[in-house]
Design a protein around this motif. Structure first.
Motif, PDB file in Angstrom:
ATOM      1  N   TYR A 130       4.231  -8.023  -3.460  1.00  0.00           N
ATOM      2  CA  TYR A 130       4.915  -6.996  -3.954  1.00  0.00           C
ATOM      3  C   TYR A 130       3.983  -5.682  -3.739  1.00  0.00           C
ATOM      4  N   ALA A 131       2.850  -5.557  -4.170  1.00  0.00           N
ATOM      5  CA  ALA A 131       2.249  -4.226  -4.013  1.00  0.00           C
ATOM      6  C   ALA A 131       1.991  -3.844  -2.507  1.00  0.00           C
ATOM      7  N   CYS A 132       1.741  -5.068  -1.564  1.00  0.00           N
ATOM      8  CA  CYS A 132       1.330  -4.464  -0.150  1.00  0.00           C
ATOM      9  C   CYS A 132       2.908  -3.993   0.446  1.00  0.00           C
ATOM     10  N   THR A 133       4.138  -4.309  -0.014  1.00  0.00           N
ATOM     11  CA  THR A 133       5.249  -3.881   0.688  1.00  0.00           C
ATOM     12  C   THR A 133       6.187  -2.858  -0.329  1.00  0.00           C
ATOM     13  N   ARG A 134       5.467  -2.100  -0.885  1.00  0.00           N
ATOM     14  CA  ARG A 134       6.026  -0.932  -1.522  1.00  0.00           C
ATOM     15  C   ARG A 134       6.000   0.183  -0.340  1.00  0.00           C
ATOM     16  N   PRO A 135       7.007   1.189  -0.456  1.00  0.00           N
ATOM     17  CA  PRO A 135       6.913   2.245   0.791  1.00  0.00           C
ATOM     18  C   PRO A 135       5.508   2.926   0.588  1.00  0.00           C
ATOM     19  N   GLU A 136       5.413   3.553   1.871  1.00  0.00           N
ATOM     20  CA  GLU A 136       3.966   3.821   2.092  1.00  0.00           C
ATOM     21  C   GLU A 136       3.577   5.007   1.180  1.00  0.00           C
ATOM     22  N   HIS A 137       4.347   5.770   0.452  1.00  0.00           N
ATOM     23  CA  HIS A 137       4.307   6.630  -0.432  1.00  0.00           C
ATOM     24  C   HIS A 137       3.934   6.345  -1.802  1.00  0.00           C
ATOM     25  N   VAL A 138       4.058   4.833  -2.007  1.00  0.00           N
ATOM     26  CA  VAL A 138       4.067   4.371  -3.302  1.00  0.00           C
ATOM     27  C   VAL A 138       2.429   3.505  -3.216  1.00  0.00           C
ATOM     28  N   GLN A 139       1.425   3.792  -4.095  1.00  0.00           N
ATOM     29  CA  GLN A 139       0.350   3.068  -4.309  1.00  0.00           C
ATOM     30  C   GLN A 139       0.190   2.392  -5.708  1.00  0.00           C
ATOM     31  N   ILE A 140       0.378   0.882  -5.741  1.00  0.00           N
ATOM     32  CA  ILE A 140       0.381   0.304  -7.094  1.00  0.00           C
ATOM     33  C   ILE A 140      -1.116   0.231  -7.214  1.00  0.00           C
ATOM     34  N   ALA A 141      -1.598   0.712  -8.306  1.00  0.00           N
ATOM     35  CA  ALA A 141      -2.923   1.168  -8.544  1.00  0.00           C
ATOM     36  C   ALA A 141      -3.418  -0.429  -9.411  1.00  0.00           C
ATOM     37  N   ASP A 142      -2.782  -0.789 -10.433  1.00  0.00           N
ATOM     38  CA  ASP A 142      -3.242  -1.781 -11.138  1.00  0.00           C
ATOM     39  C   ASP A 142      -2.198  -2.731 -11.516  1.00  0.00           C
ATOM     40  N   ILE A 143      -2.454  -4.087 -11.557  1.00  0.00           N
ATOM     41  CA  ILE A 143      -1.368  -5.011 -12.004  1.00  0.00           C
ATOM     42  C   ILE A 143      -2.117  -6.020 -12.915  1.00  0.00           C
ATOM     43  N   LEU A 144      -1.875  -6.351 -14.197  1.00  0.00           N
ATOM     44  CA  LEU A 144      -2.275  -7.039 -15.238  1.00  0.00           C
ATOM     45  C   LEU A 144      -1.001  -8.374 -15.277  1.00  0.00           C
ATOM     46  N   VAL A 145      -1.356  -9.436 -15.075  1.00  0.00           N
ATOM     47  CA  VAL A 145      -0.470 -10.429 -15.033  1.00  0.00           C
ATOM     48  C   VAL A 145      -0.817 -11.483 -15.906  1.00  0.00           C
ATOM     49  N   LEU A 146       0.046 -11.791 -17.132  1.00  0.00           N
ATOM     50  CA  LEU A 146      -0.207 -12.723 -18.124  1.00  0.00           C
ATOM     51  C   LEU A 146       0.716 -13.802 -18.215  1.00  0.00           C
ATOM     52  N   ALA A 147       0.420 -14.992 -18.439  1.00  0.00           N
ATOM     53  CA  ALA A 147       1.475 -15.884 -18.890  1.00  0.00           C
ATOM     54  C   ALA A 147       2.494 -15.452 -19.921  1.00  0.00           C
ATOM     55  N   THR A 148       3.444 -16.081 -20.079  1.00  0.00           N
ATOM     56  CA  THR A 148       4.330 -15.320 -21.309  1.00  0.00           C
ATOM     57  C   THR A 148       3.856 -15.724 -22.503  1.00  0.00           C
ATOM     58  N   ASN A 149       3.131 -16.970 -22.733  1.00  0.00           N
ATOM     59  CA  ASN A 149       2.381 -17.057 -24.035  1.00  0.00           C
ATOM     60  C   ASN A 149       1.246 -16.643 -24.174  1.00  0.00           C
ATOM     61  N   GLN A 150       0.756 -15.572 -23.476  1.00  0.00           N
ATOM     62  CA  GLN A 150      -0.625 -15.310 -23.481  1.00  0.00           C
ATOM     63  C   GLN A 150      -0.547 -13.711 -23.670  1.00  0.00           C
TER      64      GLN A 150
END
Length: 279
Positions: free
Chosen positions: A244-264
């Protein structure tokens, strides 16, 4: 009179245009299992050519053969311990011409060793974690970012952890390495802000891979206990966030993604179902 609503809907242009990375060269460290292997599959599905690095040659060969058979993409494998800084430094000069221009660098290789309290830390384990989780990322980035700067195109993805955002008992060195990685990633983004190079940090929470098996040094029972009583993240979940982060349009920079399990809710804040209830 016939309705034209169906044809008008089918003629509507796409609402968003993700970046097409087909043909891009992606280098993934720690690619023989877990997050790295799952990422290799997703990038291959996207039509990328792959450079896969890991210590286990047999796993790399098997993965290469499966990827080429399934997606017919070029795959180059390298057996390498990322702690070997001299070899890392020479990597850009030793890649075959077809793979020489790395567009996406995924610094994925990393590990935790043990859950010792600070007074009981093994210095051998501490050095291994620091060299793998921090020093190797610095070296890999230095080795490949110069080419990205010259081409004014590229993406650096660092696989961090929730341990880079909060610390906890029994993880003093591992948490320290991931906090260091977070600082390095942010500083890298500042250094490259005048270029078209994007920098992303992905921080998984509890994800069931070989990670805990390595942390507990092969004790499968202890590794399994980490994930009992809730539905943890998978390697495929994290690979999906990377793509997802790598396929955003070139003007979009995804800086940080925090991914948790639903029960976390935090590193240790996990709601677990009592095993008696599960039965």
């Amino acid at each position: 009179m016939a309705s034209t609503s169906g044809s008008s809907r089918s003629a509507r242009p796409p609402l968003y245009h993700p970046l097409n990375i087909s043909g891009w060269t992606v280098l993934i460290t720690g690619a023989s299992s877990g997050f790295g292997e799952a990422m290799a599959w997703r990038f291959a599905e996207a039509g990328c050519r792959l450079v896969l690095l890991a210590r286990r040659q047999d796993r790399l060969e098997s993965l290469r053969d499966q990827l080429q058979f399934t997606y017919h993409v070029p795959v180059h494998i390298i057996q390498l311990d990322v702690r070997n800084i001299d070899e890392v430094d020479l990597l850009p000069h030793h890649l075959p011409e077809e793979f020489a221009e790395v567009d996406i660098l995924v610094n994925n290789a990393g590990l935790a060793l043990g859950t010792a309290a600070v007074q009981d830390n093994s210095m051998d384990d501490a050095v291994t974690m620091i060299e793998t989780n921090v020093t190797a990322v610095i070296a890999m980035t230095k080795a490949f970012v110069q080419g990205m700067i010259e081409r004014n195109r590229g993406h650096i993805v660092n696989i961090s952890s929730i341990a880079g955002q909060e610390a906890y008992g029994g993880g003093s060195v591992y948490c320290a390495t991931k906090h260091a990685l977070a600082a390095f990633t942010t500083a890298t983004r500042h250094d490259l802000v005048g270029t078209n190079i994007r920098v992303t940090s992905i921080s998984p929470g509890a994800a069931q891979t070989e990670f805990s098996l390595v942390r507990f040094k092969g004790d499968q029972e202890k590794a399994d206990e980490v994930y009992q009583g809730f539905d943890p993240l998978t390697a495929e979940d994290i690979a999906d966030n990377v793509l997802y982060a790598c396929t955003r349009p070139e003007h979009v920079q995804i800086a940080d993604i925090l991914v948790l399990a639903t029960n976390q809710a935090s590193a240790k804040g996990i709601a677990r179902v009592h095993l008696e209830e599960e039965r």
